[in-house]
Design a protein around this motif. Sequence first.
Motif, PDB file in Angstrom:
ATOM      1  N   LEU A  80      43.714  29.140  42.473  1.00  0.00           N
ATOM      2  CA  LEU A  80      43.480  30.504  41.962  1.00  0.00           C
ATOM      3  C   LEU A  80      42.205  30.627  41.526  1.00  0.00           C
ATOM      4  CD1 LEU A  80      46.262  29.991  39.521  1.00  0.00           C
ATOM      5  CD2 LEU A  80      46.254  31.829  41.390  1.00  0.00           C
ATOM      6  N   VAL A  81      41.212  31.229  42.375  1.00  0.00           N
ATOM      7  CA  VAL A  81      39.902  31.545  42.289  1.00  0.00           C
ATOM      8  C   VAL A  81      39.504  32.806  42.546  1.00  0.00           C
ATOM      9  CG1 VAL A  81      38.985  29.261  42.911  1.00  0.00           C
ATOM     10  CG2 VAL A  81      39.473  30.994  44.623  1.00  0.00           C
ATOM     11  N   PHE A  82      38.601  33.444  42.298  1.00  0.00           N
ATOM     12  CA  PHE A  82      37.764  34.565  42.740  1.00  0.00           C
ATOM     13  C   PHE A  82      36.561  34.570  43.027  1.00  0.00           C
ATOM     14  CE2 PHE A  82      37.165  36.128  38.409  1.00  0.00           C
ATOM     15  CZ  PHE A  82      36.310  37.055  38.674  1.00  0.00           C
ATOM     16  N   LYS A 113      32.492  35.824  43.848  1.00  0.00           N
ATOM     17  CA  LYS A 113      31.649  36.634  43.903  1.00  0.00           C
ATOM     18  C   LYS A 113      30.498  36.344  44.929  1.00  0.00           C
ATOM     19  CE  LYS A 113      31.012  40.003  40.376  1.00  0.00           C
ATOM     20  NZ  LYS A 113      30.467  40.966  39.379  1.00  0.00           N
ATOM     21  N   ASP A 134      26.898  39.503  43.871  1.00  0.00           N
ATOM     22  CA  ASP A 134      27.362  40.407  42.954  1.00  0.00           C
ATOM     23  C   ASP A 134      28.531  41.226  43.443  1.00  0.00           C
ATOM     24  OD1 ASP A 134      26.163  39.811  40.244  1.00  0.00           O
ATOM     25  OD2 ASP A 134      24.503  41.116  40.738  1.00  0.00           O
ATOM     26  N   VAL A 194      32.372  41.477  44.155  1.00  0.00           N
ATOM     27  CA  VAL A 194      33.473  40.703  44.201  1.00  0.00           C
ATOM     28  C   VAL A 194      34.420  40.701  45.289  1.00  0.00           C
ATOM     29  CG1 VAL A 194      35.868  40.622  42.946  1.00  0.00           C
ATOM     30  CG2 VAL A 194      33.908  41.683  41.628  1.00  0.00           C
ATOM     31  N   PRO A 240      38.061  40.094  47.081  1.00  0.00           N
ATOM     32  CA  PRO A 240      39.310  40.060  46.606  1.00  0.00           C
ATOM     33  C   PRO A 240      39.778  38.834  47.584  1.00  0.00           C
ATOM     34  CG  PRO A 240      39.264  42.147  47.554  1.00  0.00           C
ATOM     35  CD  PRO A 240      37.824  41.346  47.774  1.00  0.00           C
ATOM     36  N   ARG A 241      40.764  38.027  46.813  1.00  0.00           N
ATOM     37  CA  ARG A 241      41.322  36.853  47.602  1.00  0.00           C
ATOM     38  C   ARG A 241      41.934  37.288  49.015  1.00  0.00           C
ATOM     39  NH1 ARG A 241      45.377  34.435  43.611  1.00  0.00           N
ATOM     40  NH2 ARG A 241      45.479  36.767  42.721  1.00  0.00           N
ATOM     41  N   MET A 292      41.055  30.755  37.529  1.00  0.00           N
ATOM     42  CA  MET A 292      41.519  30.933  36.296  1.00  0.00           C
ATOM     43  C   MET A 292      42.544  29.835  35.956  1.00  0.00           C
ATOM     44  SD  MET A 292      40.666  33.786  35.013  1.00  0.00           S
ATOM     45  CE  MET A 292      38.990  33.869  35.845  1.00  0.00           C
ATOM     46  N   ARG A 316      51.317  43.679  40.114  1.00  0.00           N
ATOM     47  CA  ARG A 316      50.221  43.734  40.973  1.00  0.00           C
ATOM     48  C   ARG A 316      50.300  45.177  41.644  1.00  0.00           C
ATOM     49  NH1 ARG A 316      47.485  40.326  44.868  1.00  0.00           N
ATOM     50  NH2 ARG A 316      48.657  38.455  43.834  1.00  0.00           N
ATOM     51  N   LYS A 362      46.689  36.284  35.580  1.00  0.00           N
ATOM     52  CA  LYS A 362      45.003  36.532  35.105  1.00  0.00           C
ATOM     53  C   LYS A 362      44.103  37.066  36.190  1.00  0.00           C
ATOM     54  CE  LYS A 362      44.614  33.242  31.217  1.00  0.00           C
ATOM     55  NZ  LYS A 362      43.972  34.005  30.122  1.00  0.00           N
ATOM     56  N   ALA A 363      44.175  35.914  37.568  1.00  0.00           N
ATOM     57  CA  ALA A 363      43.294  36.313  38.687  1.00  0.00           C
ATOM     58  C   ALA A 363      43.631  37.677  39.212  1.00  0.00           C
ATOM     59  CB  ALA A 363      43.380  34.996  39.590  1.00  0.00           C
ATOM     60  N   THR A 364      44.996  38.126  39.317  1.00  0.00           N
ATOM     61  CA  THR A 364      45.390  39.016  39.929  1.00  0.00           C
ATOM     62  C   THR A 364      44.767  40.466  39.009  1.00  0.00           C
ATOM     63  OG1 THR A 364      47.183  38.156  40.861  1.00  0.00           O
ATOM     64  CG2 THR A 364      47.246  40.669  40.952  1.00  0.00           C
ATOM     65  N   ILE A 370      42.343  40.665  36.755  1.00  0.00           N
ATOM     66  CA  ILE A 370      40.762  40.706  36.728  1.00  0.00           C
ATOM     67  C   ILE A 370      40.379  41.231  38.240  1.00  0.00           C
ATOM     68  CG2 ILE A 370      38.692  39.397  36.790  1.00  0.00           C
ATOM     69  CD1 ILE A 370      40.100  37.429  35.148  1.00  0.00           C
ATOM     70  N   GLU A 371      41.140  40.793  39.237  1.00  0.00           N
ATOM     71  CA  GLU A 371      40.697  41.471  40.498  1.00  0.00           C
ATOM     72  C   GLU A 371      41.124  43.025  40.352  1.00  0.00           C
ATOM     73  OE1 GLU A 371      41.494  38.770  43.836  1.00  0.00           O
ATOM     74  OE2 GLU A 371      43.048  40.472  44.171  1.00  0.00           O
ATOM     75  N   LEU A 406      38.609  44.941  38.394  1.00  0.00           N
ATOM     76  CA  LEU A 406      37.153  45.055  38.829  1.00  0.00           C
ATOM     77  C   LEU A 406      37.149  46.098  40.175  1.00  0.00           C
ATOM     78  CD1 LEU A 406      36.053  41.397  38.578  1.00  0.00           C
ATOM     79  CD2 LEU A 406      35.467  43.440  37.028  1.00  0.00           C
ATOM     80  N   LEU A 407      38.207  45.928  40.891  1.00  0.00           N
ATOM     81  CA  LEU A 407      38.381  46.788  41.881  1.00  0.00           C
ATOM     82  C   LEU A 407      38.620  48.147  41.835  1.00  0.00           C
ATOM     83  CD1 LEU A 407      39.656  44.282  44.513  1.00  0.00           C
ATOM     84  CD2 LEU A 407      37.337  44.924  44.567  1.00  0.00           C
ATOM     85  N   LEU A 452      30.493  33.752  30.398  1.00  0.00           N
ATOM     86  CA  LEU A 452      29.893  33.724  31.842  1.00  0.00           C
ATOM     87  C   LEU A 452      30.084  35.113  32.170  1.00  0.00           C
ATOM     88  CD1 LEU A 452      31.773  31.362  34.269  1.00  0.00           C
ATOM     89  CD2 LEU A 452      30.318  33.018  35.150  1.00  0.00           C
ATOM     90  N   MET A 473      29.111  38.746  34.610  1.00  0.00           N
ATOM     91  CA  MET A 473      28.566  39.134  36.050  1.00  0.00           C
ATOM     92  C   MET A 473      28.742  40.870  35.815  1.00  0.00           C
ATOM     93  SD  MET A 473      30.536  36.456  38.270  1.00  0.00           S
ATOM     94  CE  MET A 473      32.204  36.648  37.222  1.00  0.00           C
ATOM     95  N   GLY A 474      27.780  41.183  35.512  1.00  0.00           N
ATOM     96  CA  GLY A 474      27.809  42.781  35.374  1.00  0.00           C
ATOM     97  C   GLY A 474      28.664  43.143  34.212  1.00  0.00           C
ATOM     98  N   PHE A 509      31.668  42.216  33.948  1.00  0.00           N
ATOM     99  CA  PHE A 509      32.608  41.430  33.422  1.00  0.00           C
ATOM    100  C   PHE A 509      32.168  40.256  32.682  1.00  0.00           C
ATOM    101  CE2 PHE A 509      35.022  37.601  35.353  1.00  0.00           C
ATOM    102  CZ  PHE A 509      36.105  37.777  34.716  1.00  0.00           C
ATOM    103  N   LEU A 555      33.315  36.466  30.889  1.00  0.00           N
ATOM    104  CA  LEU A 555      34.565  35.700  30.934  1.00  0.00           C
ATOM    105  C   LEU A 555      34.252  34.430  29.893  1.00  0.00           C
ATOM    106  CD1 LEU A 555      37.137  34.709  32.350  1.00  0.00           C
ATOM    107  CD2 LEU A 555      35.877  33.399  33.716  1.00  0.00           C
TER     108      LEU A 555
END
Lengths: 66, 200
Positions: free
Chosen positions: A31-33, A35, A38, A40, A42-43, A62, B95, B118-120, B122-123, B126-127, B152, B154-155, B157, B159
Amino acid sequence: MTIEVNGRTVEWKNNETVTRLLKRIGYVFPLVFVKINDSVIPRKDFLHVTIPDKAVIKVIHMISGG
Amino acid sequence: MNIQEKNRIRKKVQGACVGIAGIGGLGSNAAVALARAGVGHLVLVDFDVVEEDNLDRQYYFHDQIGKLKSDALTETLHRINPSLDCITHQVKLERGSMEIPFKDVDVVLEGLDNAETKATFIEEILLKLPGKPLVAASGVAGYGKPDRISTLQMGNFYLCYDEKAKSSEEDVLIASHVALMANWEADLALRIILGEHHDH
């Protein structure tokens, strides 16, 4: 011809996708995302987005718990 | 600090709305910190009920077992601030529609448990809600290494991150550490509300 991944300098390879880069540098977390410069990524796009030269990349994973 | 500045901060915090996704260990503790700090509006999103084994780290009480977390937490928050505006959504974040409850909040605070969710989440934020400030946490399990936590950014976001932490399947969730990260998230939310340039 290098890129930066989480602060570490890595050789840049032409036409390399996010998936391939992660595999090459041993980021095997499921599980990563990511950038890239700058934006993002998506997976679902890891398989076809390619890494530009000199890219600054952040790979964040995560970890369960909350 | 002079009274004028104090009032300015109080007013800004009072007018702010923070949306919290998941009110378990992270979300419930963050909500209490935000309510005590004077945040006037909270949106709480969680479908779960309070269980006995939540009490080791989540901001619930023994006499609240069996209640919806959103109802139990609202009750507690109103004991801190009776005029707090608390909107609750008893929904499971799925989702494709995760951003819906958070469209109108000033800051989104992630308090989910599972790494995949969590990953889903955040994605999706952000999108789908570009520009919306988002605070999340990763690496909540474990104890005794608070100095490994960092922010951390980033703009928009932020974390709260311990990249060396193990997952909650492999390590314990301990009240002190969970509350630390929850309060870290709440603190970042306040920084966003008050503006980066705030002189302190």
